[in-house]
Design an enzyme around this catalytic site. Structure first.
Site, PDB file in Angstrom:
ATOM      1  N   ASP A  55       0.826  -1.212   0.000  1.00  0.00           N
ATOM      2  CA  ASP A  55       0.000   0.000   0.000  1.00  0.00           C
ATOM      3  C   ASP A  55       0.861   1.264   0.000  1.00  0.00           C
ATOM      4  OD1 ASP A  55      -2.207  -1.619   0.073  1.00  0.00           O
ATOM      5  OD2 ASP A  55      -2.783  -1.137   2.130  1.00  0.00           O
ATOM      6  N   TYR A 187     -11.652   5.512  10.519  1.00  0.00           N
ATOM      7  CA  TYR A 187     -11.242   4.934  11.792  1.00  0.00           C
ATOM      8  C   TYR A 187     -11.503   5.966  12.881  1.00  0.00           C
ATOM      9  CZ  TYR A 187      -9.178   0.687   9.904  1.00  0.00           C
ATOM     10  OH  TYR A 187      -8.991  -0.540   9.314  1.00  0.00           O
ATOM     11  N   TYR A 362      -9.730  -7.814  -4.720  1.00  0.00           N
ATOM     12  CA  TYR A 362     -10.698  -6.737  -4.868  1.00  0.00           C
ATOM     13  C   TYR A 362     -11.371  -6.824  -6.243  1.00  0.00           C
ATOM     14  CZ  TYR A 362      -8.951  -4.242  -0.709  1.00  0.00           C
ATOM     15  OH  TYR A 362      -8.618  -3.872   0.567  1.00  0.00           O
ATOM     16  N   GLU A 379      -9.161  -8.300  -9.358  1.00  0.00           N
ATOM     17  CA  GLU A 379      -7.799  -8.756  -9.119  1.00  0.00           C
ATOM     18  C   GLU A 379      -7.806 -10.284  -9.133  1.00  0.00           C
ATOM     19  OE1 GLU A 379      -6.282  -5.225  -6.081  1.00  0.00           O
ATOM     20  OE2 GLU A 379      -6.940  -7.149  -5.263  1.00  0.00           O
TER      21      GLU A 379
END
Length: 411
Positions: A55, A187, A362, A379
């Site tokens: 990421d 979050y 994904y 994916e």
């Protein structure tokens, strides 16, 4: 991976076209987003370009344009980089396109994260380093505007309560009312000690970002009342024309679902759907959902033989749902599509049709109402789900045929 038994021709997966492939240098393409532009018979397939699968190594977006030909084939353009979708010193992540029909404007939402700051670092420190951004296009993605940073105007002071946040990934929707919906999650920091979150208390909750003025201004809805992460949303319409916004969100063991009676401002109490499992080894996976008009034969069936063959038929719903997600409860393998003909019940999801056997990650679904055809950008790979991003198309008939064959085998 264990060998799988041979399958008959009727069980073969849909033909897929590879749009993005991992390069020998290590460059990887992840996080697919797909949108079908009905007015120009075009698909836009987006992905993150990364220097590795990590990421933190995301750089910018790439896109390929698929033009539908009269014979039903799709001609794909070469891969193009979207340099407009960026902020200096930030990496671009989570493509989330939505089309506004009245103004014929395509919005591409995303987040920009400072440098190589990880999501986990933001969660541990409580210091958000993400920005909410979009670019737009008035010509179907041929040309794009400069980037707009919405963080202050759309989120405002609320961001002080978030360790970090993101949109999608995958497509947004426009509701019948005209409201634009971008799925998102944050979050939330419930409590801090000397401005640092208490460990273990920062958790994700899904919500919507929405606009009622053709995308000129945006605001955020209330968070779901239970833990929920990456999500997508779909509008469902009952036989009397009443609208609800459906949210399907990533969780740990099963998918989380919730409904909104006020178009995404508030959601009812979410529940776990035990028919939609999550992969435990990866703490779940992103999934995609689309709503589509139930076929006329179902809505007007009465005693119709074809319609009555299904025990799950719900004639009181104008909208059916389709959901794409890895089907294993252990790891990210065997991407399947699940049909739901009764979207307001907890038992609506049918057994999945496996459209790719093997590593899967994904995905993003799109629906072409003119051709009554679904498309999926996913994916997938042979040894890893990060090997490529591929495109495939199939029909409702294909899905129902697969379900019928599965039922015959289990009888």
């Amino acid at each position: 991976m264990a060998d799988t038994p041979p399958r008959s021709d009727s069980e073969l997966e849909p033909v897929r076209t590879t749009l993005f492939s991992k390069e020998p240098s290590g460059k990887t393409y992840r996080i697919p987003a797909l949108i079908h532009l009905r007015h120009c018979h075009t698909f836009l397939a987006f992905a993150e370009k990364r220097t590795s699968s990590s990421d933190t190594d995301a750089t910018l977006f790439v896109v390929r344009r698929g033009t539908q030909e009269e014979d039903g084939s799709i001609q794909w353009s070469s891969c193009q980089e979207l340099s407009a979708a960026s902020l200096p010193g930030h990496r671009t992540m989570n493509p989330c396109p939505v089309y506004e029909e009245q103004s014929k404007t395509l919005f591409l939402f995303f987040i920009c994260i400072l440098g190589k700051v990880t999501e986990q670092h933001q969660i541990l420190t409580g210091r958000n380093r993400a920005r909410l951004c979009y670019i737009s296009s008035g010509d179907g993605g041929q040309n794009w505007s400069q980037v707009t940073d919405l963080t202050k105007s759309a989120i405002g002071a609320t961001i002080r309560e978030w360790a970090t946040f993101a949109v999608g990934p995958g497509h947004g929707i426009q509701m019948q009312s005209g409201r634009l919906i971008i799925p998102a999650y944050a979050y939330y920091k419930p409590c801090c000690c000397w401005f640092v979150p208490i460990p273990g208390t920062v958790q994700p909750y899904a919500f919507s970002v929405y606009s009622d003025d053709l995308g000129h201004t945006w605001q955020i809805g209330e968070m779901l009342q239970k833990l929920s992460c990456e999500c997508q949303m779909a509008e469902i319409i009952d036989q009397e024309g009443r609208s609800r916004l459906y949210c399907n969100a990533r969780h740990t063991e099963y998918r989380r679902e919730a409904l909104s009676e006020d178009s995404g401002v508030n959601f009812d109490k979410p529940h776990n759907d035990r028919k939609l499992v999550e992969a435990k080894k990866s703490s779940g996976c992103q999934g995609s959902v689309v709503g589509f008009s139930a076929p006329n034969w179902a809505l007007n069936s009465g005693g119709d033989t074809e319609a009555s063959a299904s025990s799950l038929l719900s004639p009181d719903m104008r909208t059916w749902l389709l959901f794409a997600h890895p089907t294993s409860k252990h790891s990210r393998i065997d991407l399947g599509v699940y049909l739901n003909r009764s979207a307001l019940t907890s038992q609506g999801w049918e057994k999945p049709w496996i459209v790719h056997r093997g590593p899967s990650g994904y995905s993003d679904l799109a629906y072409d109402k003119d051709k009554d055809q679904f498309s999926c950008l996913m994916e997938c790979g042979i040894k890893s789900e990060t090997e490529e991003i591929a495109f495939m198309s199939f029909t409702l008939y294909d899905i129902m045929q697969a379900a019928s064959q599965h039922q015959e085998k289990t009888c």
